[in-house]
Design a protein around this motif. Structure first.
Motif, PDB file in Angstrom:
ATOM      1  N   PHE A  22      -8.512   2.122   4.233  1.00 35.56           N
ATOM      2  CA  PHE A  22      -7.640   0.954   4.064  1.00 35.56           C
ATOM      3  C   PHE A  22      -7.116   0.872   2.626  1.00 35.56           C
ATOM      4  O   PHE A  22      -7.018  -0.224   2.052  1.00 35.56           O
ATOM      5  N   ILE A  23      -6.760   2.015   2.050  1.00 36.62           N
ATOM      6  CA  ILE A  23      -6.250   2.038   0.680  1.00 36.62           C
ATOM      7  C   ILE A  23      -4.741   1.808   0.722  1.00 36.62           C
ATOM      8  O   ILE A  23      -3.964   2.688   1.090  1.00 36.62           O
ATOM      9  N   THR A  24      -4.357   0.611   0.335  1.00 36.05           N
ATOM     10  CA  THR A  24      -2.965   0.187   0.435  1.00 36.05           C
ATOM     11  C   THR A  24      -2.091   0.943  -0.561  1.00 36.05           C
ATOM     12  O   THR A  24      -2.376   0.969  -1.754  1.00 36.05           O
TER      13      THR A  24
ATOM     14  N   SER B 160       3.275  -4.491   8.266  1.00 30.26           N
ATOM     15  CA  SER B 160       4.228  -3.406   7.983  1.00 30.26           C
ATOM     16  C   SER B 160       5.076  -3.696   6.746  1.00 30.26           C
ATOM     17  O   SER B 160       6.206  -3.228   6.648  1.00 30.26           O
ATOM     18  N   SER B 161       4.525  -4.448   5.792  1.00 30.70           N
ATOM     19  CA  SER B 161       5.344  -4.858   4.644  1.00 30.70           C
ATOM     20  C   SER B 161       5.065  -4.051   3.381  1.00 30.70           C
ATOM     21  O   SER B 161       5.761  -4.222   2.387  1.00 30.70           O
ATOM     22  N   MET B 162       4.042  -3.189   3.401  1.00 32.16           N
ATOM     23  CA  MET B 162       3.618  -2.533   2.163  1.00 32.16           C
ATOM     24  C   MET B 162       3.957  -1.052   2.182  1.00 32.16           C
ATOM     25  O   MET B 162       3.555  -0.330   3.107  1.00 32.16           O
ATOM     26  N   PRO B 163       4.677  -0.553   1.199  1.00 30.08           N
ATOM     27  CA  PRO B 163       5.024   0.868   1.150  1.00 30.08           C
ATOM     28  C   PRO B 163       3.774   1.735   1.194  1.00 30.08           C
ATOM     29  O   PRO B 163       2.784   1.462   0.515  1.00 30.08           O
ATOM     30  N   GLY B 164       3.812   2.780   2.017  1.00 30.40           N
ATOM     31  CA  GLY B 164       2.665   3.668   2.125  1.00 30.40           C
ATOM     32  C   GLY B 164       1.604   3.173   3.079  1.00 30.40           C
ATOM     33  O   GLY B 164       0.670   3.912   3.420  1.00 30.40           O
TER      34      GLY B 164
END
Length: 389
Positions: free
Chosen positions: A164-166, A207-211
């Motif tokens: 879960f590494i954003t 689904s808002s965070m790049p990567g």
């Protein structure tokens, strides 16, 4: 500390709101908003517009000083009017929290190398802490850390697995938590690095965070000793510096998103006719919007209360736990009611309300689920009761 919002901060917030409404709303239908988050191409295109408009990284002044937490609350709320807004103006997670941590704790050399490009919005970062549950690794309990750091001359060798590494995919700055013989440590690393492998990008509700969020393997990562943040064994101390402000800035951004969802649901209810009158005139619908308005105000007051505590210099662990629970639960109620008010339209991607619902549902887990915060607060209540009797 003066618990007032300055004219400077209000001007910044107004500029951010105007920018997000006028420039960023239009990108919400862009095909580069993919299932695993907006592409970096889209992020950089939006940031070029933010830079031109003078609203890039608006909570950090040119001299490196920050707005107060109370002022930041107003600015970040306005940036959150779109899920893309924080990305566009560089107030999003995890970068906002990582910039705050590095600004407080990094050496001058570390700031120049790792912090400066983040503030300038030319790169992204990732915070490597959470570990796989299947391996009994660290999650809400950081004391379960399995990733190890061993000294090797003037370097450290790090091994472990993270999950879960954003934003790990595409990040160029990493903060890796591992444990040495002295205790927890934080290391600053340049990415990509061949020793850090992204095993897979998870399919998650948000689904808002790049990567998006990745499972990562760290195999004999070699880090120079001068890229440790502070000293060996001080990792949890530095994590506490980041903890409460990062919890609270999540609240700020998602409050802005729920402001937007309420706007859209209200507009829908006032225009949509059913059974001879606008939906808003039916008590079942009107009451939901009224309850939302109450929750929005309560969330705002809770955020501002905690921000004022942080502005006194207090660490704010208890207050931020209370705010995180109260605000995340209130925002989920708001998002849920907005979907309900809009019926089938609320379930569709015709508006951003559907995404806000998904993102806020995930927020109830981010930075510790509600139950962990309540458990922590209950322990403190028990301890306080023992001291009083």
């Amino acid at each position: 500390m003066n618990h007032e919002i300055s004219a400077e901060a209000r001007t910044i917030a107004d500029k951010v709101e105007t920018f997000v409404r006028d420039k960023i709303f239009a990108f919400e239908k862009d095909p580069r908003c993919e299932d695993h988050g907006p592409t970096d191409e889209l992020v950089q295109e939006m940031r070029a517009l933010a830079r031109e408009a003078g609203v890039l990284t608006p909570h950090i002044r040119d001299d490196g000083s920050h707005l107060t937490h109370l002022e930041t609350a107003l600015v970040l709320r306005k940036s959150g009017l779109s899920p893309l807004g924080p990305l566009a103006v560089n107030t999003f997670a995890p970068d906002e929290g990582n910039m705050y941590l590095l600004g407080k704790c990094a050496s001058p050399e570390q700031k120049e190398h790792f912090l400066k490009p983040l503030v300038e919005g030319i790169t992204r970062s990732a915070f490597f802490m959470t570990e796989p549950a299947s391996e009994n690794g660290a999650g809400s309990d950081p004391m379960m850390m399995q990733t190890t750091a061993k000294p090797d001359g003037n370097h450290w060798i790090i091994n472990g697995r993270k999950t879960f590494i954003t934003g790990a995919k595409g990040a160029t700055v990493g903060i890796v938590m591992a444990k040495s013989d002295d205790g927890a440590c934080m290391f600053l690393v340049d990415l990509p690095d061949p020793a850090i492998t992204i095993e897979r990008v998870l399919d998650t509700i948000d689904s808002s965070m790049p990567g998006s969020h990745s499972v990562v393997n760290i195999d004999n990562l070699r880090v120079p000793a001068d890229q440790m943040l502070g000293e060996s064994g001080e990792g949890f101390k530095y994590a506490q510096v980041r903890l409460a402000p990062a919890r609270l800035t999540h609240c700020m951004r998602w409050l802005g998103c729920c402001d937007r969802a309420q706007e859209i649901a209200t507009d829908y209810a006032c225009k949509r006719m059913a059974f001879g009158k606008p939906l808003v005139d039916h008590e079942g619908v009107g009451f939901m919007l009224a309850e939302n308005q109450i929750d929005l105000k309560q969330a705002e007051l809770m955020i501002d209360w905690c921000a004022k505590v942080l502005d006194t210099g207090e660490i704010g662990t208890t207050e931020s736990s209370m705010a995180k629970v109260a605000v995340s639960e209130a925002l989920f109620r708001i998002a849920d009611k907005c979907v309900q008010v809009m019926g089938g339209t609320g379930l569709s991607q015709d508006t951003v309300v559907e995404q806000v619902f998904r993102e806020v549902r995930a927020f109830r887990v981010y930075d510790g689920p509600t139950e962990v915060h309540k458990w922590s607060l209950a322990k403190k209540i028990k301890k306080s009761h023992g001291q009083l009797n």
